[in-house]
Design an enzyme around this catalytic site. Structure first.
Site, PDB file in Angstrom:
ATOM      1  CE  LYS A  63       0.971   3.398 -12.216  1.00 39.21           C
ATOM      2  NZ  LYS A  63       0.696   2.077 -11.736  1.00 39.21           N
TER       3      LYS A  63
ATOM      4  CB  SER B 141       3.177  -1.787  -5.678  1.00 37.69           C
ATOM      5  OG  SER B 141       1.936  -1.354  -5.179  1.00 37.69           O
TER       6      SER B 141
ATOM      7  CG  LEU C  29      -1.875  -1.201   1.334  1.00 37.81           C
ATOM      8  CD1 LEU C  29      -2.763  -1.071   2.570  1.00 37.81           C
ATOM      9  CD2 LEU C  29      -2.723  -1.379   0.087  1.00 37.81           C
TER      10      LEU C  29
ATOM     11  CD  GLU D  46       1.837   9.975   0.078  1.00 40.84           C
ATOM     12  OE1 GLU D  46       1.293  10.988  -0.398  1.00 40.84           O
ATOM     13  OE2 GLU D  46       3.034   9.942   0.419  1.00 40.84           O
ATOM     14  N   GLY D  47      -1.336   6.304  -3.055  1.00 38.65           N
ATOM     15  CA  GLY D  47      -2.412   6.143  -4.050  1.00 38.65           C
ATOM     16  C   GLY D  47      -3.571   5.369  -3.434  1.00 38.65           C
ATOM     17  CG  HIS D  48      -3.073   1.270  -2.499  1.00 39.45           C
ATOM     18  ND1 HIS D  48      -1.717   1.032  -2.530  1.00 39.45           N
ATOM     19  CD2 HIS D  48      -3.598   0.529  -3.499  1.00 39.45           C
ATOM     20  CE1 HIS D  48      -1.439   0.196  -3.504  1.00 39.45           C
ATOM     21  NE2 HIS D  48      -2.547  -0.135  -4.113  1.00 39.45           N
TER      22      HIS D  48
ATOM     23  CD  GLN E 261      -4.210  -8.666 -11.130  1.00 38.57           C
ATOM     24  OE1 GLN E 261      -5.223  -8.869 -10.490  1.00 38.57           O
ATOM     25  NE2 GLN E 261      -3.732  -7.440 -11.301  1.00 38.57           N
TER      26      GLN E 261
ATOM     27  CG  MET F 241       2.359   7.863  -5.519  1.00 41.18           C
ATOM     28  SD  MET F 241       2.779   7.717  -3.796  1.00 41.18           S
ATOM     29  CE  MET F 241       3.176   9.416  -3.445  1.00 41.18           C
TER      30      MET F 241
HETATM   31  O1  PAF Z   1      -4.993  -2.635  -9.419  1.00 43.17           O
HETATM   32  C1  PAF Z   1      -4.771  -3.626  -8.703  1.00 43.17           C
HETATM   33  O2  PAF Z   1      -4.096  -3.560  -7.686  1.00 43.17           O
HETATM   34  C2  PAF Z   1      -5.340  -4.962  -9.114  1.00 43.17           C
HETATM   35  O3  PAF Z   1      -5.331  -5.122 -10.482  1.00 43.17           O
HETATM   36  C3  PAF Z   1      -6.737  -5.263  -8.521  1.00 43.17           C
HETATM   37  C4  PAF Z   1      -7.786  -4.282  -9.046  1.00 43.17           C
HETATM   38  C5  PAF Z   1      -6.683  -5.173  -7.021  1.00 43.17           C
HETATM   39  C6  PAF Z   1      -7.182  -6.672  -8.915  1.00 43.17           C
HETATM   40  O4  PAF Z   1      -6.296  -7.639  -8.433  1.00 43.17           O
END
Ligand code: PAF
Length: 281
Positions: free
Chosen positions: A149, A186, A33, A35-37, A61, A184
């Site tokens: 983003k 990860s 996590l 600052e975007g989150h 994914q 920002m």
């Molecule tokens: O943007 C993300 O972090 C991921 O693609 C999400 C939306 C949490 C799905 O795993």
């Protein structure tokens, strides 16, 4: 803050909250996590009675040669940030909880998932829509918050929600940037010091493009050429794509008009960064 790892207890908590008439805001994440989150969470807290944040590094994914194994896993740090950010329920399921043995069902949005990031990440959006669809079904939130983003991801999720009649309001929140303009992410932590110094060229180029479009440029090729030469001259970044598309439908544009999304993906070594800007003309 409650940390919940299984689906049934989570559903129970949500049912109780809904019986009391509470509204639920949901922020899906893969952890690490930043600052975007935090900005998504802040909006969720402002607009809902209860905020749920999920942390799940979704294996479906990631492509076979992507960074699933090295993706940052730092639950204690994330848990602290989630608590400080005012999360009511942190959903932290295991891969087995989400994808039990012999799992067979996927959600796929066609067409708009084959462009932009979809060209080099086949199957990526199928993984995203499958996990997001599952999380919406589990949590049944009133509102869900995602970041601009990942502009394509936001459009794809909205399309899925609309096509499948999911009863959730998807809210797309602005990109949060470092003081030097770098969006920002990860993945920024993978950059070497030199790559980190170079990476703000992405947002600087997008900003220049925005200015030129706003002052009347209508030829997307000129914009793409400008950003390309700016990045090539000022960094070691390898361009994956730079495109001008309609911001709502992702249709490639021959003339720059309407709601324009200028989006790019550039690799610094093995670290792939994306960024974008929307221009209305
Ligand atoms: O943007 C993300 O972090 C991921 O693609 C999400 C939306 C949490 C799905 O795993």
């Amino acid at each position: 803050m409650r940390v919940v790892k299984s689906i049934q207890p989570l559903r129970q908590l949500i049912k109780q909250a809904k019986q009391k008439g509470k509204t639920i805001g949901f922020v899906p994440t893969m952890g690490a996590l930043h600052e975007g989150h935090a900005s998504l969470l802040k909006k969720s807290r402002k607009e809902n009675d209860i905020s749920i944040l999920s942390i799940f590094i979704n294996p479906t994914q990631f492509g076979p040669h992507e960074d699933l194994n090295k993706y940052p896993r730092e639950f204690n740090h994330d848990r602290r940030l989630a608590e400080q950010g005012g999360v009511d329920i942190l959903f932290y399921p295991s891969a087995k909880t989400i994808y039990p043995r012999e799992y067979l069902t996927y959600i796929e949005v066609n067409g708009i998932t084959n462009l932009l990031c979809g060209c080099t990440r086949p199957g990526h959006f199928k993984g995203v829509t499958t996990i997001v669809g599952k999380l919406i079904n589990i949590i049944n939130p009133d509102c869900m918050y995602v970041g601009q983003k990942d502009a394509q991801q936001a459009v794809v999720i909205k399309k899925m929600v609309s096509d499948l009649n999911f009863d959730v309001d998807v809210k797309v929140c602005p990109i949060i940037r470092e003081p030097d303009g770098l969006a920002m992410s990860s993945r920024n932590r993978y950059l070497s010091p030199q790559q980190r110094r170079e990476a703000p060229i992405l947002s600087q180029s997008l900003k220049k493009a925005k200015k030129i479009i706003s002052s009347g440029e209508r030829n997307p090729q000129k914009i793409i050429r400008l950003i390309t030469s700016n990045i090539k001259q000022n960094s070691t970044g390898m361009i994956e794509y730079i495109e001008c598309v309609n911001a709502d439908t992702l249709t490639p544009l021959k003339i720059l008009t309407g709601n324009i999304l200028v989006a790019l993906a550039v690799k610094f070594g093995s670290t792939r960064l994306i960024d974008n800007m929307v221009v209305r003309s």
